[in-house]
Design a protein around this motif. Structure first.
Motif, PDB file in Angstrom:
ATOM      1  N   LEU A 242     -67.053  20.203  -3.730  1.00 13.36           N
ATOM      2  CA  LEU A 242     -67.982  21.208  -3.206  1.00 13.36           C
ATOM      3  C   LEU A 242     -67.266  22.516  -2.904  1.00 13.36           C
ATOM      4  N   LYS A 243     -66.065  22.433  -2.355  1.00 12.61           N
ATOM      5  CA  LYS A 243     -65.306  23.652  -2.036  1.00 12.61           C
ATOM      6  C   LYS A 243     -64.985  24.440  -3.305  1.00 12.61           C
ATOM      7  N   ILE A 244     -64.575  23.742  -4.354  1.00 14.46           N
ATOM      8  CA  ILE A 244     -64.278  24.413  -5.624  1.00 14.46           C
ATOM      9  C   ILE A 244     -65.541  25.086  -6.165  1.00 14.46           C
ATOM     10  N   ALA A 245     -66.654  24.352  -6.140  1.00  7.47           N
ATOM     11  CA  ALA A 245     -67.908  24.894  -6.673  1.00  7.47           C
ATOM     12  C   ALA A 245     -68.375  26.100  -5.867  1.00  7.47           C
ATOM     13  N   GLN A 246     -68.229  26.040  -4.557  1.00  7.08           N
ATOM     14  CA  GLN A 246     -68.625  27.172  -3.715  1.00  7.08           C
ATOM     15  C   GLN A 246     -67.757  28.397  -3.995  1.00  7.08           C
ATOM     16  N   ASP A 247     -66.462  28.185  -4.133  1.00 10.62           N
ATOM     17  CA  ASP A 247     -65.557  29.301  -4.417  1.00 10.62           C
ATOM     18  C   ASP A 247     -65.880  29.927  -5.771  1.00 10.62           C
ATOM     19  N   ASP A 248     -66.157  29.090  -6.765  1.00 12.82           N
ATOM     20  CA  ASP A 248     -66.515  29.605  -8.090  1.00 12.82           C
ATOM     21  C   ASP A 248     -67.776  30.450  -8.023  1.00 12.82           C
ATOM     22  N   TYR A 249     -68.759  29.934  -7.312  1.00 12.48           N
ATOM     23  CA  TYR A 249     -70.050  30.623  -7.256  1.00 12.48           C
ATOM     24  C   TYR A 249     -69.946  31.959  -6.529  1.00 12.48           C
ATOM     25  N   GLU A 250     -69.028  32.053  -5.602  1.00  8.05           N
ATOM     26  CA  GLU A 250     -68.847  33.313  -4.878  1.00  8.05           C
ATOM     27  C   GLU A 250     -68.404  34.434  -5.804  1.00  8.05           C
ATOM     28  N   THR A 251     -67.643  34.095  -6.825  1.00  8.02           N
ATOM     29  CA  THR A 251     -67.073  35.124  -7.697  1.00  8.02           C
ATOM     30  C   THR A 251     -67.747  35.202  -9.062  1.00  8.02           C
ATOM     31  N   GLN A 252     -68.503  34.181  -9.439  1.00  8.48           N
ATOM     32  CA  GLN A 252     -69.043  34.121 -10.802  1.00  8.48           C
ATOM     33  C   GLN A 252     -70.419  33.473 -10.769  1.00  8.48           C
ATOM     34  N   LYS A 253     -71.454  34.270 -10.563  1.00  9.15           N
ATOM     35  CA  LYS A 253     -72.791  33.725 -10.344  1.00  9.15           C
ATOM     36  C   LYS A 253     -73.564  33.564 -11.656  1.00  9.15           C
ATOM     37  N   ASP A 254     -72.943  32.916 -12.630  1.00 10.40           N
ATOM     38  CA  ASP A 254     -73.666  32.609 -13.857  1.00 10.40           C
ATOM     39  C   ASP A 254     -74.418  31.295 -13.676  1.00 10.40           C
ATOM     40  N   ILE A 255     -75.213  30.915 -14.663  1.00 12.19           N
ATOM     41  CA  ILE A 255     -76.086  29.756 -14.474  1.00 12.19           C
ATOM     42  C   ILE A 255     -75.297  28.457 -14.366  1.00 12.19           C
ATOM     43  N   TYR A 256     -74.116  28.394 -14.978  1.00 14.63           N
ATOM     44  CA  TYR A 256     -73.353  27.152 -14.924  1.00 14.63           C
ATOM     45  C   TYR A 256     -72.601  26.997 -13.605  1.00 14.63           C
ATOM     46  N   ALA A 257     -72.191  28.101 -13.009  1.00 14.19           N
ATOM     47  CA  ALA A 257     -71.628  28.015 -11.659  1.00 14.19           C
ATOM     48  C   ALA A 257     -72.703  27.560 -10.678  1.00 14.19           C
ATOM     49  N   ALA A 258     -73.925  28.065 -10.855  1.00 14.75           N
ATOM     50  CA  ALA A 258     -75.035  27.644  -9.998  1.00 14.75           C
ATOM     51  C   ALA A 258     -75.339  26.164 -10.195  1.00 14.75           C
ATOM     52  N   ASP A 259     -75.294  25.703 -11.441  1.00 14.90           N
ATOM     53  CA  ASP A 259     -75.582  24.294 -11.731  1.00 14.90           C
ATOM     54  C   ASP A 259     -74.546  23.371 -11.102  1.00 14.90           C
ATOM     55  N   THR A 260     -73.268  23.710 -11.239  1.00 12.00           N
ATOM     56  CA  THR A 260     -72.222  22.862 -10.666  1.00 12.00           C
ATOM     57  C   THR A 260     -72.340  22.804  -9.148  1.00 12.00           C
ATOM     58  N   LEU A 261     -72.613  23.944  -8.529  1.00  9.50           N
ATOM     59  CA  LEU A 261     -72.777  23.952  -7.079  1.00  9.50           C
ATOM     60  C   LEU A 261     -73.999  23.131  -6.676  1.00  9.50           C
ATOM     61  N   ALA A 262     -75.081  23.242  -7.439  1.00  7.46           N
ATOM     62  CA  ALA A 262     -76.276  22.439  -7.148  1.00  7.46           C
ATOM     63  C   ALA A 262     -75.954  20.948  -7.201  1.00  7.46           C
ATOM     64  N   TRP A 263     -75.192  20.535  -8.210  1.00 11.02           N
ATOM     65  CA  TRP A 263     -74.859  19.119  -8.384  1.00 11.02           C
ATOM     66  C   TRP A 263     -73.963  18.622  -7.252  1.00 11.02           C
ATOM     67  N   CYS A 264     -73.008  19.442  -6.852  1.00  9.97           N
ATOM     68  CA  CYS A 264     -72.127  19.041  -5.747  1.00  9.97           C
ATOM     69  C   CYS A 264     -72.904  18.961  -4.433  1.00  9.97           C
ATOM     70  N   LEU A 265     -73.816  19.891  -4.204  1.00 13.00           N
ATOM     71  CA  LEU A 265     -74.646  19.839  -2.998  1.00 13.00           C
ATOM     72  C   LEU A 265     -75.533  18.593  -3.005  1.00 13.00           C
ATOM     73  N   TYR A 266     -76.086  18.264  -4.161  1.00  9.58           N
ATOM     74  CA  TYR A 266     -76.902  17.050  -4.292  1.00  9.58           C
ATOM     75  C   TYR A 266     -76.090  15.817  -3.913  1.00  9.58           C
ATOM     76  N   LYS A 267     -74.869  15.750  -4.407  1.00 12.31           N
ATOM     77  CA  LYS A 267     -74.036  14.591  -4.125  1.00 12.31           C
ATOM     78  C   LYS A 267     -73.663  14.499  -2.641  1.00 12.31           C
ATOM     79  N   LYS A 268     -73.697  15.640  -1.956  1.00 13.28           N
ATOM     80  CA  LYS A 268     -73.428  15.649  -0.517  1.00 13.28           C
ATOM     81  C   LYS A 268     -74.698  15.460   0.307  1.00 13.28           C
ATOM     82  N   GLY A 269     -75.839  15.280  -0.353  1.00 12.49           N
ATOM     83  CA  GLY A 269     -77.086  15.048   0.349  1.00 12.49           C
ATOM     84  C   GLY A 269     -77.784  16.296   0.843  1.00 12.49           C
TER      85      GLY A 269
END
Length: 428
Positions: free
Chosen positions: A332-359
């Protein structure tokens, strides 16, 4: 040519990750410094030629620019990514000698993107565009940077400007990619074919790259047979081309030929083991039942930062961890850091998936919607969104998304596709 008439008013990788940068280096070889772009099989004479220019005129940027171009081309031909870092160092030398040298500055802007310094690449591209407004290469840099940063409307506008100035392989390929991002599969196929057809017949790497991108477009849309034919064509031009080897391996795996898949992917990894292809090979070995080999590949991906060097991709590791419900806080930390600097659709998708896995389902749903905002034909995006909806108890929407993912590409992933089918069984 008008991009917008092919449904590009709304917009990844890779993505492939990174696909947005891939056309720049070949354009440089065609447009700059007098390097012979046709010599793709053995670039050593080109290295020697550039070194001779440096030796003869060590205070001129020309030789450093030429040698940088050769390294960039060799990196693309072989997949040896660290050569781009050598090129970047050479361009720094050229700029130290001549800070306003246009060729060096264009190369630097391009290398910013290759090395994932997207904001710097965009800033430099915009500055160059003010000085040279009709340069198609510079508009390509602006297109790519905006695509990677998630500025899709700006990317479309820049690509349109590029193709208006110079309709060629480089601009056609960008149009194809943007069409793909917007879910225009037929339009993307059309333009990748045009890009391949208009490529310099003496430039084997460019031809193979265009064909491989076409194969990837077919494969994303579940057209495995079409994809494999195109990968074969690319490999007939450059038999050891890493991107085509990986594509061929994925096509074999989609047809349950895991032995053949492992051979092709291993050949690519022998030359340049990227994190995503290392994980892919681990998945193939796992499907073959060879858990020892599979674990070795996964260990390399997770812990091989020193061995893989610049080819190590923490973002892909985060997705692997989330897929397998391990190291979720770190993922989740990696995905959040990526999304902060690169808000493309795949960064959003990875962050969404990590958040889902964290409930954290409500946050995950918001990011999944953002990831799907362009209508991209990507079964993994739909699968992630469907699982999030299932977790929220939205059965009808979950079923629609999961069915859509499998209808688009029944073999979109060696393990997640089966999980999608099991989730549908539970919903039914």
């Amino acid at each position: 040519m008008n991009i917008s008439k092919f449904a590009l008013l709304a917009i990844i990788t890779f993505a492939f990750a990174g696909v947005a940068c891939v056309e720049q280096e070949q354009t440089i070889a065609h447009e700059m410094t007098g390097v012979d772009a046709g010599m793709t099989e053995d670039s050593d004479p080109l290295v020697q030629r550039a070194q001779e220019v440096i030796a003869k005129s060590p205070d001129s940027p020309k030789g450093y620019n030429q040698l940088a171009v050769v390294y960039i081309r060799k990196a693309r031909e072989t997949g040896d990514f660290p050569l781009n870092i050598k090129a970047d160092e050479l361009i720094d030398k050229a700029l130290a000698l001549a800070p306003q040298d246009l060729t060096a500055r264009k190369l630097k802007a391009s290398l910013h993107l290759t090395l994932h310094r997207f904001p710097e690449g965009l800033e430099m591209g915009k500055q160059l565009q003010k000085e040279v407004p009709e340069d198609s290469f510079i508009w390509g840099v602006i297109t790519d940077a905006n695509t990677e940063l998630g500025n899709y409307e700006e990317a479309v506008a820049a690509a349109q400007r590029m193709v208006d100035i110079k309709p060629n392989t480089s601009s056609y390929a960008r149009v194809a990619y943007l069409r793909s991002l917007h879910g225009d599969h037929l339009g993307a196929v059309e333009m990748y074919k045009v890009a391949a057809r208009t490529a310099d017949p003496g430039d084997k790497e460019v031809q193979s790259w265009c064909l491989t991108q076409l194969g990837d477009e077919f494969l994303r849309n579940g057209k495995v047979s079409d994809a494999e034919k195109v990968y074969d064509e690319a490999l007939s031009i450059l038999p050891q081309y890493p991107l085509a080897l990986v594509g061929k391996g994925r096509a074999r795996a989609a047809q349950n030929d895991f032995s053949g898949a492992s051979d092709y992917i291993a050949r690519a990894n022998e030359r340049t083991p990227h994190t995503h292809t290392v994980i892919l090979l681990g998945d193939v070995y796992k499907r073959m039942g060879d858990l020892a080999k599979s674990r070795a590949q996964y260990d390399l991906a997770e812990n091989g930062e020193e061995k893989l060097g610049d080819l190590h991709d923490a973002h892909r590791v985060a997705l692997f961890w989330a897929d397998n419900d391990i190291n979720l806080d770190a993922a989740l930390k990696i995905a959040q850091d990526d999304y902060e600097t690169q808000k493309d659709i795949y960064a959003a998708d990875t962050l969404a998936w990590c958040l889902y896995k964290k409930g954290r389902l409500d946050e995950a749903k918001s990011l999944a919607r953002e990831a799907m905002r362009l209508g991209t034909n990507d079964a993994m995006l739909r699968f992630h969104a469907g699982m999030i909806e299932k977790g929220l108890g939205n059965r009808a929407e979950a079923k629609r998304l999961l069915e859509s993912a499998l209808a688009l590409n029944p073999t979109f992933d060696l393990f997640q596709a089966e999980r999608a089918r099991k989730a549908l069984e539970e919903l039914n």
